[in-house]
Design a protein around this motif. Structure first.
Motif, PDB file in Angstrom:
ATOM      1  N   ALA A   1      39.873 -50.061  47.001  1.00  0.00           N
ATOM      2  CA  ALA A   1      41.037 -49.552  47.730  1.00  0.00           C
ATOM      3  C   ALA A   1      41.315 -48.093  47.384  1.00  0.00           C
ATOM      4  N   GLY A   2      41.473 -47.285  48.422  1.00  0.00           N
ATOM      5  CA  GLY A   2      41.799 -45.879  48.241  1.00  0.00           C
ATOM      6  C   GLY A   2      40.642 -44.989  47.832  1.00  0.00           C
ATOM      7  N   LYS A   3      39.435 -45.552  47.733  1.00  0.00           N
ATOM      8  CA  LYS A   3      38.267 -44.787  47.292  1.00  0.00           C
ATOM      9  C   LYS A   3      37.434 -44.295  48.479  1.00  0.00           C
ATOM     10  N   ARG A   4      36.755 -43.187  48.258  1.00  0.00           N
ATOM     11  CA  ARG A   4      35.762 -42.700  49.226  1.00  0.00           C
ATOM     12  C   ARG A   4      34.415 -43.327  48.832  1.00  0.00           C
ATOM     13  N   VAL A   5      33.935 -44.213  49.685  1.00  0.00           N
ATOM     14  CA  VAL A   5      32.765 -45.018  49.342  1.00  0.00           C
ATOM     15  C   VAL A   5      31.628 -44.739  50.322  1.00  0.00           C
ATOM     16  N   GLY A   6      30.499 -44.324  49.786  1.00  0.00           N
ATOM     17  CA  GLY A   6      29.310 -44.091  50.606  1.00  0.00           C
ATOM     18  C   GLY A   6      28.380 -45.289  50.539  1.00  0.00           C
ATOM     19  N   ILE A   7      27.979 -45.780  51.695  1.00  0.00           N
ATOM     20  CA  ILE A   7      27.095 -46.949  51.781  1.00  0.00           C
ATOM     21  C   ILE A   7      25.817 -46.531  52.506  1.00  0.00           C
TER      22      ILE A   7
END
Length: 321
Positions: free
Chosen positions: A299-305
């Motif tokens: 939650a609230g994170k910038r996540v690269g997949i």
């Protein structure tokens, strides 16, 4: 324990690989979805390696290995064992250079992936669906052909090539809190570790794995490699175990390994097809499945997949039963 003779690729190797493969691969796009952001509570960025010509990120490592061969080495061609995407990508790279490619594939590998290998000129020898059978069959094929062995992931040339994906990703997103990819043998995760430990050491690296093929997660917790011989999961690209070189990167740089059930993987695959409007294979949906399962962590994170591949047998989609 890492073999003393095994070369560990460096950040410079990744930079060299990027220049070597640039004429032969795509700089893949990054997509976002307001719906998936709202659903997860995170800001998600999807790097679409499924749109590479052979349909998978593995074209990076394969192309780096093939075009790094000297002319004398290249005459005998290349050889490998793979459940599909590495076989396709190595065949593609070999075709671009005009050299032979022999691959050992399990009998149970998706027909779509076998068709892709043959379309690029790869010669397939089938084996039983186990790591033991795969490696024994390959030893015979390599002895017959003399081709340069390009391991699907436990190869410094391959890891350096996969690391170019993370370099592009960081440049395209202006930085990430977390970078994620599925893990089988660990080639892509190792490439991410190689690149981000130099470019963005503050970014956490989290791997995602099927519950039914969770040897990497168990290895991570135990502190040594645990290898399953023949796991079964809908995520057919994640059936192989870690090896010494990939374990080096995983054990030194990965923050955590999360798992998802078969049902969760299929649901995430459907969500991606629907809301990103792209074709991805089940292996590629495992990271999103683990995020949905652990929303509070992201939650609230910038996540690269990294969407690792899109080679799907459209006649055998997992939700069409």
């Amino acid at each position: 324990m890492l073999d003393e003779e095994m070369y560990i690729p460096t950040y410079q190797d990744m930079l060299d690989a990027h220049e070597r493969i640039k004429p032969h691969i795509r700089r893949t796009p990054v997509l976002t979805s307001a719906f998936l952001n709202e659903l997860t509570g995170a800001e998600l960025f999807f790097k679409c390696e499924n749109v590479q010509d052979p349909g998978a990120f593995k074209v990076r490592g394969a192309t780096n290995a093939v075009f790094g061969l000297g002319d004398d080495q290249a005459k005998a061609g290349v050889a490998t064992h793979s459940s599909g995407n590495h076989a396709s990508c190595l065949s593609y790279a070999a075709m671009l250079r005009g050299i032979p490619c022999n691959v050992v594939m399990p009998k149970t590998a998706p027909q779509a992936k076998k068709d892709t290998v043959r379309r690029y000129g790869g010669v397939i020898t089938e084996c039983e669906p186990s790591t033991t059978s795969r490696e024994e069959t390959f030893a015979k094929i390599q002895a017959q052909t003399g081709g340069d062995f390009v391991h699907p992931y436990n190869d410094p040339r391959v890891i350096a090539g996969q690391g170019t994906c993370a370099r592009e990703f960081i440049e395209q997103t202006d930085g990430l809190d977390i970078a994620m990819a599925p893990i089988g043998g660990g080639g892509m995760i190792s490439g991410i570790c190689l690149t981000l430990s130099n470019m963005a050491p503050e970014t956490q690296i989290i791997a995602a794995e099927p519950e039914q093929a969770d040897d990497a997660m168990r290895s991570f917790k135990a502190g040594y490699i645990i290898a399953d011989d023949a796991p079964k999961t809908i995520a057919d690209g994640l059936l192989v175990p870690l090896k010494e070189l990939t374990w080096h990167f995983v054990s030194n740089h990965v923050t955590d390994i999360l798992t998802a059930s078969e049902e969760e993987i299929i649901d995430a695959m459907k969500l991606t097809w629907k809301h990103l409007r792209i074709v991805i294979e089940a292996s590629s949906s495992v990271p999103l499945a683990t995020i949905l399962k652990n929303k509070e962590r992201f939650a609230g994170k910038r996540v690269g997949i990294i969407i690792t591949g899109g080679n799907v047998d459209l006649d055998k989609l997992p939700w069409l039963k």
